[in-house]
Design an enzyme around this catalytic site. Structure first.
Site, mmCIF file in Angstrom:
data_model
loop_
_atom_site.group_PDB
_atom_site.id
_atom_site.type_symbol
_atom_site.label_atom_id
_atom_site.label_comp_id
_atom_site.label_asym_id
_atom_site.label_seq_id
_atom_site.Cartn_x
_atom_site.Cartn_y
_atom_site.Cartn_z
ATOM 1 C CB SER A 1 -0.868 -0.038 1.262
ATOM 2 O OG SER A 1 -1.600 1.160 1.390
ATOM 3 C CE LYS B 1 -4.635 0.054 0.249
ATOM 4 N NZ LYS B 1 -5.298 -0.704 1.331
ATOM 5 C CE LYS C 1 -3.870 3.739 2.250
ATOM 6 N NZ LYS C 1 -5.140 3.293 2.840
ATOM 7 C CG ASP D 1 -7.703 2.332 0.643
ATOM 8 O OD1 ASP D 1 -8.846 2.844 0.745
ATOM 9 O OD2 ASP D 1 -7.115 1.776 1.597
ATOM 10 C CD GLU E 1 -8.775 -0.859 0.633
ATOM 11 O OE1 GLU E 1 -7.853 -1.178 -0.163
ATOM 12 O OE2 GLU E 1 -8.632 -0.881 1.863
ATOM 13 C CG ASP F 1 -10.487 -0.886 5.024
ATOM 14 O OD1 ASP F 1 -10.813 -1.301 6.145
ATOM 15 O OD2 ASP F 1 -9.358 -0.371 4.826
ATOM 16 C CE LYS G 1 -7.237 -2.101 6.823
ATOM 17 N NZ LYS G 1 -7.457 -0.630 6.713
ATOM 18 N N GLY H 1 -3.916 -4.024 6.214
ATOM 19 C CA GLY H 1 -2.880 -3.726 7.204
ATOM 20 C C GLY H 1 -3.147 -2.389 7.855
HETATM 21 O O1 OSB Z 1 -7.084 1.783 4.579
HETATM 22 O O2 OSB Z 1 -5.880 0.090 4.311
HETATM 23 C C1 OSB Z 1 -6.058 1.189 4.835
HETATM 24 C C2 OSB Z 1 -2.950 2.177 6.858
HETATM 25 C C3 OSB Z 1 -3.540 2.854 7.906
HETATM 26 C C4 OSB Z 1 -4.905 3.000 7.928
HETATM 27 C C5 OSB Z 1 -5.689 2.478 6.894
HETATM 28 C C6 OSB Z 1 -5.110 1.793 5.842
HETATM 29 C C7 OSB Z 1 -3.712 1.672 5.817
HETATM 30 C C8 OSB Z 1 -2.989 1.048 4.731
HETATM 31 C C9 OSB Z 1 -1.617 0.507 5.071
HETATM 32 O O3 OSB Z 1 -3.369 1.012 3.591
HETATM 33 C C10 OSB Z 1 -1.536 -0.940 4.969
HETATM 34 C C11 OSB Z 1 -0.261 -1.469 5.583
HETATM 35 O O4 OSB Z 1 -0.194 -1.676 6.817
HETATM 36 O O5 OSB Z 1 0.673 -1.686 4.813
HETATM 37 MG MG MG Z 2 -8.285 0.681 3.200
#
Ligand code: OSB
Ligand code: MG
Length: 374
Positions: free
Chosen positions: A135, A161, A163, A188, A213, A238, A262, A290
């Protein structure tokens, strides 16, 4: 299992680089860890709440309060044989899934150790290796993002992925797709868009994304289902999914075609398995999300990802992407094929580095069962 003591602590650990999402930037993690001591064994749990209540309503501080004042005393008064008993033990407390998962997951870890099986085996896992994705946070420039993607692909990661948020989306997707026409790519939004952005989100269909996402509100099913009807690209939920009933509602309403599971968000392994089973029975693929976890939470995510329905690469990646020195031994590493090999030793399969944890601890509380007075 008689619970002898529950040790809760808060650790401060800097991230190797800032992680930026549509809701903010994280530079330093404040992580709550639970150690549950029982009959000579120690189970470990990690709270996945963020430093601020931006991803969900929980934060490091709210979880600490609920753990110390409510959940740990409830658990210390019981002798659970199985992690699956925790939801019932905690049933008088509403919400606070990340706080609950901290303790429930530690009990699953304890149980696996007591039974002499890996946590993956105890959960019903079927994989020896899990496929991994990364991510990637919002960067200061597209050029910077491209160089990071290049590095992650060279390492072997199977899915990228991105953001995204208004202003960091189509132009980014276009540049990435021009450079890598066929990689597994997803995005995402962490709820950054609104219904007025519907046409704009539909334009993401041009980039052959594996999924989009959580584009809309964190607590929504209905408008995601309206949006999904207009989109070719699958929506993945999510933030909206907290339990099996949410998964059933989302699948029934066609609010999504994929679910991110999660552990913290759903309250621990038992509900995560229930969401997984509900999705799998209905042909909906799942993957493990994650939350910038340290090695303890990361090892739980790895075990969960071995269940059959986790057919897509998750956001479970190497320790070194987040921390200069992780609190487990060995650190989590990813092969050149973009896979993590599942340890088969009893419990989580990674040693906890108690000396390092002690050094990173900023507060610590021990909860014991109240001595019974005859
Ligand atoms: O939305 O998946 C998410 C990290 C913090 C809060 C929300 C998200 C995330 C990530 C990181 O996308 C995923 C990771 O731990 O690598
Ligand atoms: Mg997410």
């Amino acid at each position: 299992m008689q619970i002898d003591a529950i040790v809760l602590r808060e650790l401060h650990i800097p991230l190797v680089r800032p992680f930026e999402t549509s809701f903010g930037v994280t530079r330093n993690r404040r992580i709550v860890l639970a150690e549950v001591h029982s009959e000579g064994l120690t189970g470990w749990g990690e709270c996945t709440a963020g430093e601020r209540p931006t991803f969900s309503s929980e934060s490091t501080d709210t979880a600490w309060q609920v753990l110390i004042n409510e959940l740990a005393p409830m658990l210390a008064a019981e002798s659970p044989e199985h992690g699956g008993e925790c939801p019932k033990i905690f049933r008088s407390v509403r919400g606070n899934p990340m706080a609950r998962a901290t303790l429930e997951n530690a009990i699953w870890d304890l149980e696996a150790q007591r039974e002499g099986v890996s946590l993956s085996r105890l959960l019903g896992g079927v994989r020896d290796t899990i496929p991994c994705g990364v991510s990637l946070g919002i960067q200061s420039s597209i050029a910077e993002l491209l160089s990071i993607i290049e590095r992650e692909l060279a390492t072997g990661y199977q899915r990228i992925k991105l953001k995204c948020k208004p202003g960091w989306d189509v132009e980014v997707f276009e540049r990435v797709r021009n450079r890598w026409p066929s990689i597994m790519l997803s995005c995402d939004a962490n709820s950054a868009y609104r219904l007025r952005d519907e046409d704009h989100i539909v334009s993401f269909d041009a980039f052959d994304l594996l999924m989009i996402e959580q584009p809309l509100w964190h607590d929504d099913f209905y408008f995601h289902s309206v949006l999904q009807k207009r989109l070719e690209t699958p929506i993945c939920l999510d933030e909206s999914i907290h339990n099996r009933r949410d998964a059933l509602a989302a699948i029934e309403m066609e609010s999504c075609k994929i679910i991110n599971i999660k552990l913290g968000r759903v309250g621990g392994f038992s509900e995560a398995i229930a969401v997984h089973n509900a999705a799998m029975e209905r042909g909906i693929p799942v993957w493990c999300g994650g939350m910038l976890e340290s090695g303890v939470g990361r090892s739980h995510n790895i075990a969960l990802s071995t269940l059959e329905g986790f057919s897509l690469p998750g956001d479970v990646s190497a320790s070194a992407r987040y921390f200069a020195d992780d609190i487990i031994e060995p650190h989590v590493t990813v092969s050149a094929q973009g896979e993590i090999a599942i340890p088969d030793s009893p419990g989580r399969g990674y040693e906890v580095r108690t000396d390092l944890i002690e050094r990173l601890t900023v507060r610590k509380e021990t909860i014991r069962a109240m001595a019974l007075v005859a």
